[in-house]
Design a protein around this motif. Structure first.
Motif, short mmCIF file in Angstrom:
data_model
loop_
_atom_site.label_atom_id
_atom_site.label_comp_id
_atom_site.label_asym_id
_atom_site.label_seq_id
_atom_site.Cartn_x
_atom_site.Cartn_y
_atom_site.Cartn_z
N LYS A 278 9.49 2.80 2.19
CA LYS A 278 8.19 2.88 1.52
C LYS A 278 7.97 1.67 0.62
O LYS A 278 8.91 1.11 0.07
N VAL A 279 6.72 1.30 0.47
CA VAL A 279 6.38 0.28 -0.52
C VAL A 279 5.84 1.02 -1.75
O VAL A 279 4.98 1.89 -1.63
N VAL A 280 6.36 0.65 -2.91
CA VAL A 280 5.97 1.34 -4.13
C VAL A 280 5.15 0.38 -4.99
O VAL A 280 5.68 -0.62 -5.48
N VAL A 292 -6.34 5.05 1.27
CA VAL A 292 -6.01 5.56 2.60
C VAL A 292 -7.29 5.89 3.38
O VAL A 292 -7.38 5.69 4.58
N ARG A 293 -8.31 6.34 2.63
CA ARG A 293 -9.55 6.71 3.32
C ARG A 293 -10.51 5.54 3.47
O ARG A 293 -11.63 5.71 3.96
N LEU A 413 -0.13 -9.10 -0.46
CA LEU A 413 -1.04 -8.57 0.57
C LEU A 413 -0.26 -7.87 1.68
O LEU A 413 -0.71 -6.88 2.24
N THR A 414 0.95 -8.39 1.97
CA THR A 414 1.80 -7.72 2.96
C THR A 414 2.18 -6.33 2.43
O THR A 414 2.12 -5.34 3.15
N MET A 415 2.55 -6.29 1.15
CA MET A 415 2.97 -5.00 0.58
C MET A 415 1.81 -4.02 0.51
O MET A 415 1.97 -2.82 0.78
N ILE A 416 0.62 -4.52 0.17
CA ILE A 416 -0.55 -3.62 0.14
C ILE A 416 -0.82 -3.08 1.55
O ILE A 416 -1.10 -1.90 1.75
N PHE A 419 1.74 -0.50 2.24
CA PHE A 419 1.44 0.68 1.40
C PHE A 419 0.41 1.56 2.12
O PHE A 419 0.55 2.77 2.20
N MET A 420 -0.62 0.90 2.66
CA MET A 420 -1.66 1.67 3.35
C MET A 420 -1.19 2.10 4.73
O MET A 420 -1.44 3.22 5.16
#
Ligand code: F6R
Length: 609
Positions: A278-280, A292-293, A413-416, A419-420
């Protein structure tokens, strides 16, 4: 843009101001000036060129003694580069002097009004108009005069004013350009950014838009331009002097290129949970559901940050499967954009102060978008004006050419995206695999850095050439744009970056015998296609410099020069492939004898449109 520093306390102002100017010089460096109040009144010196020239001039003048003063390093907006246009500007009638960063948009009408009232101008600047306006409205209270004047102006400003008749007071204000007040022990330092403050104190307040600070030796008051009290929020500056010193490096740019592995480890620290896959991202937790939406993501930025945002567009679509678009902030803000429900806007910025990026963010937010920031400078305007965000944590970037911030932006941006993605379609296993790969990126960058001498030798062979092309595909198309931007901005060599396939649609006409064409030709999804494009260049006499994957020796058959980088997943590759391009640009600039950290016409942090 311009850098402001001002001091009031028990110490001698001049050395403190000069030291502060040197720290801020990366913000603008076409001219500099300084004013100190002593018993005899206002002493002022200005000079064209670097802060060192101002120092020389002050030495010839015997130096100024006094414990209150203002200083400025300029990046010209109104009026050419000359001593008379340099700051501080003054109104001699009222004995007022002013330093300013930003643009007073209605300066022409104000100037006419002031001329009718007998004011005579010596410069072409909007700042002198503001100084005279404050003087015109001065009635024994500098704070009130500044507030009244600012109620009349439109535009952006960070200012500090002082007045001969109130030798114990500095008045500062901001709208749209950053300004901080450092709170020391019986002394205060006002500056455009923390680098000029941390040698004195780590307690500071960042002024908000339309705020005014009246600072004396006994304390300070913050209010609005309408004179309503504002309760200041004191923050702790997390910056130590070592981070902003050159150390053993000849230039900040080289230092920052070499800092990239450590910077990236810091960006990722505590944010990658390998066990859980997971990315936190603490900054996004409260908005996780909305993200997410999300139905659409708009990434917006300028320059190097835009190139990082373009990679973000690929990542978000590829990993999180959310429709994305990436836009120049300067275009987006004026094109009446359509913001539908479920739109998230992401502003990407090292400084967090870029005027166009900030305006684009406001435009999208006002139309109902959820606003995220991907920013380096903590507490900057973009960071404060977003609903949530993720800091880069790469440390201060002083070199005008952005390097480690780019890698940090791509990493965030990779982590975001992950995350999504993990909350949408990505399996825990796929996520864990990608996290494990990402953790290796700093080591891979280190391996590229070990090729520095080889990259310098390659650059030497082509440094006389005045036209270069940078080509890449997919994730490395924005990397090609970044390579071209780096080369042109510090070496003044004309360079164009584009998708490798686009070359055939016109630019191929440029290729002549020996023209250097840099291909990002790592083993990614479109490797074979890139090789075809290399053949096209070669058969027209172009000299190919290939950034290839370690172990790919076959590429030597088509490329004159090969710089090998470690194997890395396509989606993570820009963080590695950009490094040789940064080094090519750096060496080209040094070999051509340019001032790498202060390239002509440029300034760090573009706070005007
Ligand atoms: C190029 C460079 C600029 C900035 C651009 C945006 O090396 O530094 O292109 O990337 O001015 O600046 P920030 O990231 O501060 O918004």
């Amino acid at each position: 843009m311009c850098g402001i520093v001002a001091y009031i306390g028990a110490g001698q102002a001049q050395p403190i101001l000069i030291e502060g100017l040197k720290r801020l010089e990366y913000r603008g460096y076409d001219s500099a000036g300084l004013a100190v109040l002593d018993d005899a009144g206002l002493r002022l010196a200005r000079s064209v060129g670097r802060v060192a020239n101002l120092e020389e001039k002050l030495e010839k003048l015997g130096g100024f003694r006094g414990t209150i003063g203002v200083a400025h390093t300029r990046w010209a907006t109104h009026g050419g580069v000359s001593e008379t246009n340099a700051h501080p500007h003054r109104d001699d009638r009222a004995g007022i002097c002013l330093v300013h960063n930003g643009i007073i948009e209605n300066y022409a009408s104000l100037r006419k009004y002031l001329e009718e009232r007998g004011h005579r101008f010596t410069s072409e600047t909007d700042t002198e108009v503001l100084a005279m306006l404050i003087g015109e409205l001065y009635d024994g209270d500098l704070e009130a005069a500044v507030q009244a004047a600012l109620r009349e102006v439109t535009g952006a400003y960070a200012i500090v004013a002082m007045c001969e008749r109130e030798p114990d007071v500095l008045v500062a204000a901001r709208k749209g350009s950053p300004l901080m007040l450092g709170i020391g022990n019986g002394e205060y330092v006002l500056a455009s950014d923390p680098s000029a403050i941390v040698a004195h104190t780590t307690q500071a307040i960042a002024l908000d838009d339309y705020n005014v600070a009246r600072v004396s030796r006994d304390g300070f008051r913050t209010s609005t331009v309408d004179n309503i009290d504002v309760t200041p929020r004191v923050m702790q500056l997390e910056l130590d002097l070592e981070q902003i010193e050159l150390g053993d490096f000849p230039h900040y740019m080289l230092k920052e290129i070499f800092e990239q592995p450590a910077a990236l480890r810091n960006t990722m620290r505590g944010r990658l949970d390998t066990k859980e896959g997971k990315v936190v991202l603490g900054g996004l937790n409260s908005l996780a559901k909305e993200l997410v939406r999300a139905r659409k993501i708009i990434l917006t930025a300028q320059g190097t940050a835009l190139h990082a945002a373009m990679i973000g567009e690929y990542l978000l679509e590829d990993l999180a499967k959310i429709p994305c678009e990436c836009e120049y902030a300067s275009e987006f803000r004026y094109r009446n954009p359509i913001i539908e429900e479920g739109t998230v806007v992401v502003a990407v910025s090292q400084s967090g102060e870029t005027a166009d990026t900030l305006a684009a963010l406001h435009e999208a937010r006002d139309r109902g978008a959820l606003a995220l920031g991907v920013v380096n400078v903590v507490g900057s305007t973009i960071a404060r004006d977003t609903d949530a965000g993720v800091y880069l944590r790469v440390g201060p970037e002083i070199g005008v050419a952005s390097t480690k911030a780019f890698v940090g932006q791509v990493a965030v941006l990779t982590m975001i995206s992950m995350f999504m993605a993990r909350r949408r379609f990505m399996s825990p296993e796929a996520s864990a695999r990608m996290i494990a790969e990402m953790e290796q990126v700093p080591d891979k960058i280190e391996r590229v850095l070990s090729l520095n001498d080889e990259i310098r030798r390659v650059t030497e062979r082509y440094v006389e050439r005045n036209n270069w092309l940078f080509l890449g595909r997919g994730y490395n198309y924005p990397t090609a744009l970044e390579g071209a931007l780096k080369l042109k901005e510090i070496s003044y060599i004309h360079a164009e970056g584009m998708p490798a396939a686009e070359m055939k649609h016109g630019p191929i006409a440029l290729i002549d015998d020996g023209m250097p064409v840099v291909f990002i030709a790592n083993k990614g999804n479109q490797y074979d296609k890139v090789i075809n494009n290399i053949e096209e260049v070669r058969s027209r006499g172009g000299h190919v410099i290939a950034i290839a994957t370690e172990g790919d020796e076959q590429i030597r058959e088509v490329a004159q020069e090969v710089i090998h980088v470690p194997e890395v997943a396509d989606s993570l590759s820009p963080m590695v492939t950009v490094v040789p391009l940064q080094l090519i640009a750096y060496h080209a600039a040094v070999l051509r004898g340019h001032d790498v950290d202060k390239p002509r016409n440029l300034a760090k942090s573009v706070t005007v449109e």
